[in-house]
Design a protein around this motif. Structure first.
Motif, PDB file in Angstrom:
ATOM      1  N   THR A  53       0.820  -1.202   0.000  1.00 26.18           N
ATOM      2  CA  THR A  53       0.000   0.000   0.000  1.00 26.18           C
ATOM      3  C   THR A  53       0.855   1.253   0.000  1.00 26.18           C
ATOM      4  N   ALA A  54       0.426   2.212  -0.826  1.00 20.07           N
ATOM      5  CA  ALA A  54       1.142   3.490  -0.909  1.00 20.07           C
ATOM      6  C   ALA A  54       0.523   4.535   0.003  1.00 20.07           C
ATOM      7  N   ASP A  55      -0.468   4.158   0.759  1.00 20.73           N
ATOM      8  CA  ASP A  55      -1.149   5.113   1.645  1.00 20.73           C
ATOM      9  C   ASP A  55      -0.191   5.561   2.746  1.00 20.73           C
ATOM     10  N   PRO A  56       0.090   6.848   2.854  1.00 19.74           N
ATOM     11  CA  PRO A  56       1.021   7.306   3.904  1.00 19.74           C
ATOM     12  C   PRO A  56       0.542   6.980   5.312  1.00 19.74           C
ATOM     13  N   ASN A  57      -0.760   6.726   5.440  1.00 22.00           N
ATOM     14  CA  ASN A  57      -1.305   6.429   6.755  1.00 22.00           C
ATOM     15  C   ASN A  57      -1.602   4.947   6.950  1.00 22.00           C
ATOM     16  N   ALA A  58      -1.029   4.131   6.096  1.00 23.80           N
ATOM     17  CA  ALA A  58      -1.291   2.696   6.172  1.00 23.80           C
ATOM     18  C   ALA A  58      -0.755   2.099   7.467  1.00 23.80           C
ATOM     19  N   THR A  59      -1.407   1.054   7.896  1.00 24.23           N
ATOM     20  CA  THR A  59      -0.948   0.327   9.081  1.00 24.23           C
ATOM     21  C   THR A  59       0.158  -0.640   8.683  1.00 24.23           C
ATOM     22  N   ALA A  60       1.222  -0.607   9.427  1.00 24.98           N
ATOM     23  CA  ALA A  60       2.342  -1.493   9.129  1.00 24.98           C
ATOM     24  C   ALA A  60       1.984  -2.920   9.509  1.00 24.98           C
ATOM     25  N   ARG A  61       2.664  -3.854   8.893  1.00 27.02           N
ATOM     26  CA  ARG A  61       2.442  -5.262   9.157  1.00 27.02           C
ATOM     27  C   ARG A  61       3.256  -5.698  10.378  1.00 27.02           C
ATOM     28  N   ILE A  62       2.738  -6.673  11.063  1.00 27.83           N
ATOM     29  CA  ILE A  62       3.469  -7.249  12.193  1.00 27.83           C
ATOM     30  C   ILE A  62       4.097  -8.546  11.714  1.00 27.83           C
TER      31      ILE A  62
ATOM     32  N   GLU B  35       8.341  -4.221  14.667  1.00 24.81           N
ATOM     33  CA  GLU B  35       7.295  -3.316  15.110  1.00 24.81           C
ATOM     34  C   GLU B  35       6.403  -2.885  13.959  1.00 24.81           C
ATOM     35  N   GLY B  36       7.032  -2.561  12.821  1.00 30.26           N
ATOM     36  CA  GLY B  36       6.251  -2.090  11.688  1.00 30.26           C
ATOM     37  C   GLY B  36       6.961  -2.394  10.396  1.00 30.26           C
ATOM     38  N   ALA B  37       6.449  -3.312   9.646  1.00 33.71           N
ATOM     39  CA  ALA B  37       7.090  -3.698   8.387  1.00 33.71           C
ATOM     40  C   ALA B  37       6.154  -3.339   7.242  1.00 33.71           C
ATOM     41  N   PHE B  38       6.622  -2.467   6.385  1.00 34.48           N
ATOM     42  CA  PHE B  38       5.861  -2.130   5.191  1.00 34.48           C
ATOM     43  C   PHE B  38       6.388  -2.961   4.041  1.00 34.48           C
ATOM     44  N   GLN B  39       5.459  -3.627   3.375  1.00 42.82           N
ATOM     45  CA  GLN B  39       5.892  -4.414   2.238  1.00 42.82           C
ATOM     46  C   GLN B  39       6.212  -3.465   1.093  1.00 42.82           C
ATOM     47  N   SER B  40       7.481  -3.461   0.710  1.00 46.53           N
ATOM     48  CA  SER B  40       7.906  -2.510  -0.315  1.00 46.53           C
ATOM     49  C   SER B  40       7.806  -3.075  -1.715  1.00 46.53           C
ATOM     50  N   GLU B  41       7.777  -4.398  -1.837  1.00 48.09           N
ATOM     51  CA  GLU B  41       7.739  -5.003  -3.149  1.00 48.09           C
ATOM     52  C   GLU B  41       6.910  -6.292  -3.123  1.00 48.09           C
ATOM     53  N   TYR B  42       6.312  -6.584  -4.266  1.00 41.54           N
ATOM     54  CA  TYR B  42       5.686  -7.891  -4.485  1.00 41.54           C
ATOM     55  C   TYR B  42       6.019  -8.268  -5.913  1.00 41.54           C
ATOM     56  N   GLU B  43       6.793  -9.316  -6.067  1.00 43.37           N
ATOM     57  CA  GLU B  43       7.252  -9.704  -7.395  1.00 43.37           C
ATOM     58  C   GLU B  43       6.727 -11.093  -7.716  1.00 43.37           C
ATOM     59  N   LEU B  44       6.120 -11.214  -8.890  1.00 45.69           N
ATOM     60  CA  LEU B  44       5.678 -12.517  -9.372  1.00 45.69           C
ATOM     61  C   LEU B  44       6.588 -12.966 -10.500  1.00 45.69           C
ATOM     62  N   LEU B  45       6.992 -14.213 -10.424  1.00 44.40           N
ATOM     63  CA  LEU B  45       7.931 -14.750 -11.400  1.00 44.40           C
ATOM     64  C   LEU B  45       7.302 -15.949 -12.104  1.00 44.40           C
ATOM     65  N   ALA B  46       7.298 -15.906 -13.430  1.00 45.13           N
ATOM     66  CA  ALA B  46       6.796 -17.035 -14.201  1.00 45.13           C
ATOM     67  C   ALA B  46       7.890 -17.490 -15.147  1.00 45.13           C
ATOM     68  N   ALA B  47       8.223 -18.759 -15.079  1.00 48.50           N
ATOM     69  CA  ALA B  47       9.265 -19.298 -15.945  1.00 48.50           C
ATOM     70  C   ALA B  47       8.719 -20.532 -16.649  1.00 48.50           C
ATOM     71  N   GLY B  48       9.387 -20.902 -17.718  1.00 49.71           N
ATOM     72  CA  GLY B  48       8.845 -21.943 -18.571  1.00 49.71           C
ATOM     73  C   GLY B  48       8.746 -23.309 -17.926  1.00 49.71           C
ATOM     74  N   GLU B  49       9.651 -23.630 -16.989  1.00 55.13           N
ATOM     75  CA  GLU B  49       9.691 -24.996 -16.474  1.00 55.13           C
ATOM     76  C   GLU B  49       9.587 -25.047 -14.965  1.00 55.13           C
ATOM     77  N   GLU B  50       8.920 -24.055 -14.400  1.00 53.72           N
ATOM     78  CA  GLU B  50       8.752 -24.005 -12.954  1.00 53.72           C
ATOM     79  C   GLU B  50       7.346 -23.530 -12.636  1.00 53.72           C
ATOM     80  N   LEU B  51       6.935 -23.783 -11.400  1.00 51.45           N
ATOM     81  CA  LEU B  51       5.729 -23.147 -10.906  1.00 51.45           C
ATOM     82  C   LEU B  51       5.996 -21.667 -10.673  1.00 51.45           C
ATOM     83  N   GLN B  52       4.934 -20.880 -10.734  1.00 47.37           N
ATOM     84  CA  GLN B  52       5.094 -19.457 -10.462  1.00 47.37           C
ATOM     85  C   GLN B  52       5.598 -19.252  -9.038  1.00 47.37           C
ATOM     86  N   LYS B  53       6.370 -18.190  -8.858  1.00 49.95           N
ATOM     87  CA  LYS B  53       6.920 -17.832  -7.562  1.00 49.95           C
ATOM     88  C   LYS B  53       6.502 -16.420  -7.190  1.00 49.95           C
TER      89      LYS B  53
END
Lengths: 249, 145
Positions: free
Chosen positions: A83-92, A110-128
């Motif tokens: 979330t890009a909301d400046p007032n978002a609640t951080a994750r525990i 105490e407060g962890a903001f998820q800065s990235e979410y990356e999805l990876l798709a490759a030809g011979e693997e399950l998505q990550k």
């Protein structure tokens, strides 16, 4: 005697989501002591560095299986959590590399903001799926009072408390992560302490909540007695999966 | 200890377990070797009319940050986690730093004061847990003759 650990000893919980089984390629948790320098003072001929009194933390979770089932990695790490909301609640976030055993080490953020979410798709693997966290505030190193376990009735760990060898005077922080909850109408988790491992009193009482997944962090001031244990109190019939840890200040 | 060439078995590394604390052996946890680089700070002084690089020392020596890789060990007091974890006292602006001594063999030691700049616990799927940390030398240091 050595006390080494392997990948089976690692776990990762975020806001009640248990990412442990989904994490396939590791975990890196870094503490940074911010230093100023190099600088050289007048009359000095050596580089010098100095701590500025600020610490930071970084947490990177290795690629997990991209899993769209309820409560799995996509729900835990997906776009709504970035979330890009400046007032978002951080994750525990709670993680450990020492094993899920009462008395073993864990770290809570105490407060962890998820800065990235990356999805990876490759030809011979399950998505990550990969999540990266920027941590605001404290990282609390503590001990496990209740490893992730499913419970179906009231319970406590006073039979196997964590012994600190002595009381401490500066309070601490309790972390609760609830991964699953079905059937119960109420759940109250408590951290309890004792001077003699005979009589226990409440130190921290977490919010009554059965809507999993959820997590809660509560700080407490003052004396924390020598022995610590977890107490879970449920109402009705069902099952609840809980983790709890405490960090002395 | 014999003079001449030195091998991995001749290396010892000690690090204080806190600023001003007790020296602890950490070489027994270190699997990836260790390197300490002395830097002589130079400034470029090629002037007009010269067609060659010229460098001049500015009178300052330093040692680059030293990365350490250790086996994660939770043994109380002397284990790698107990010794290298960054604590409040490390981050205090008044910290005196930690004493660190590297003996590269034949008692040729490098003695210095460091601040721990980073501490990382790493879980890998094909290895036991490891610690990666960075020791930043500061101030005076001594190479044994």
């Amino acid at each position: 005697m050595v006390e080494r650990r392997g990948p089976a000893d690692a776990f990762l919980l975020a806001d009640g989501y248990d990412l442990t089984a989904s994490v396939v390629q590791g975990l890196n948790a870094k503490t940074i002591n911010r230093l100023e320098g190099p600088f050289v003072g007048l009359g000095n001929n050596r580089d010098q560095y100095a701590p500025i009194g600020v610490r930071g933390h970084e947490l990177t979770q290795g690629p997990a299986f991209f899993d769209t089932a309820t409560g799995r990695s996509h729900a835990a790490l997906g776009a709504p959590n970035v979330t890009a909301d400046p007032n978002a609640t951080a994750r525990i976030v709670c993680f450990g590399v020492d094993g899920e055993v009462i008395g073993r080490f864990f770290t809570g953020y105490e407060g962890a903001f998820q800065s990235e979410y990356e999805l990876l798709a490759a030809g011979e693997e399950l998505q990550k799926a990969v999540g990266r966290y920027a941590v605001s505030g404290e990282g609390n190193d503590g001990v496990i009072l209740q490893p992730v376990e499913a419970k179906t009735a009231d319970w406590n760990t006073e039979g196997s408390p964590v012994d600190n060898a002595a009381s401490s005077a500066n309070g601490g922080v309790g972390y609760l992560q609830v991964v699953l909850s079905t059937g119960f109408t109420n759940f109250v988790g408590k951290i309890r302490h004792s001077t003699d491992d005979i009589t226990y009193t409440d130190l921290i009482t977490f919010t009554d909540n059965v809507s999993a997944p959820f997590a809660e962090r509560i700080a407490v001031a003052g004396t924390v007695n020598r022995y610590l244990a977890f107490d879970g109190n449920v109402t009705g019939s069902g099952s609840i999966t809980v983790f709890c840890g405490f960090s002395r200040s | 200890m014999a003079t001449g060439r030195q091998g991995p078995k001749d290396v010892t590394v000690t690090l204080a377990d806190s600023p001003g604390g007790t020296a602890r052996n950490i070489h027994g946890f270190m699997t990836a070797g260790i390197a300490a680089k002395l830097i002589n700070r130079l400034t470029e002084t090629r002037a007009l009319g010269s067609n060659r690089d010229e460098h001049t020392p500015i009178g300052v020596l330093g040692i680059e940050a030293i990365p350490l890789t250790l086996i994660f060990d939770t043994t109380s007091t002397t284990g790698s986690r107990a010794v290298t974890r960054i604590t409040d006292s490390d981050a205090d602006p008044t910290s005196v730093g930690r004493a660190m001594v590297i003996d590269f063999g034949d008692s040729k030691t490098l003695t210095m004061t460091v601040h721990l700049g980073e501490y990382e616990e790493a879980v890998q799927m094909d290895n036991i847990q490891m610690i990666n940390c960075v020791a930043q030398p500061t101030g005076t240091f001594t190479y044994a003759a």
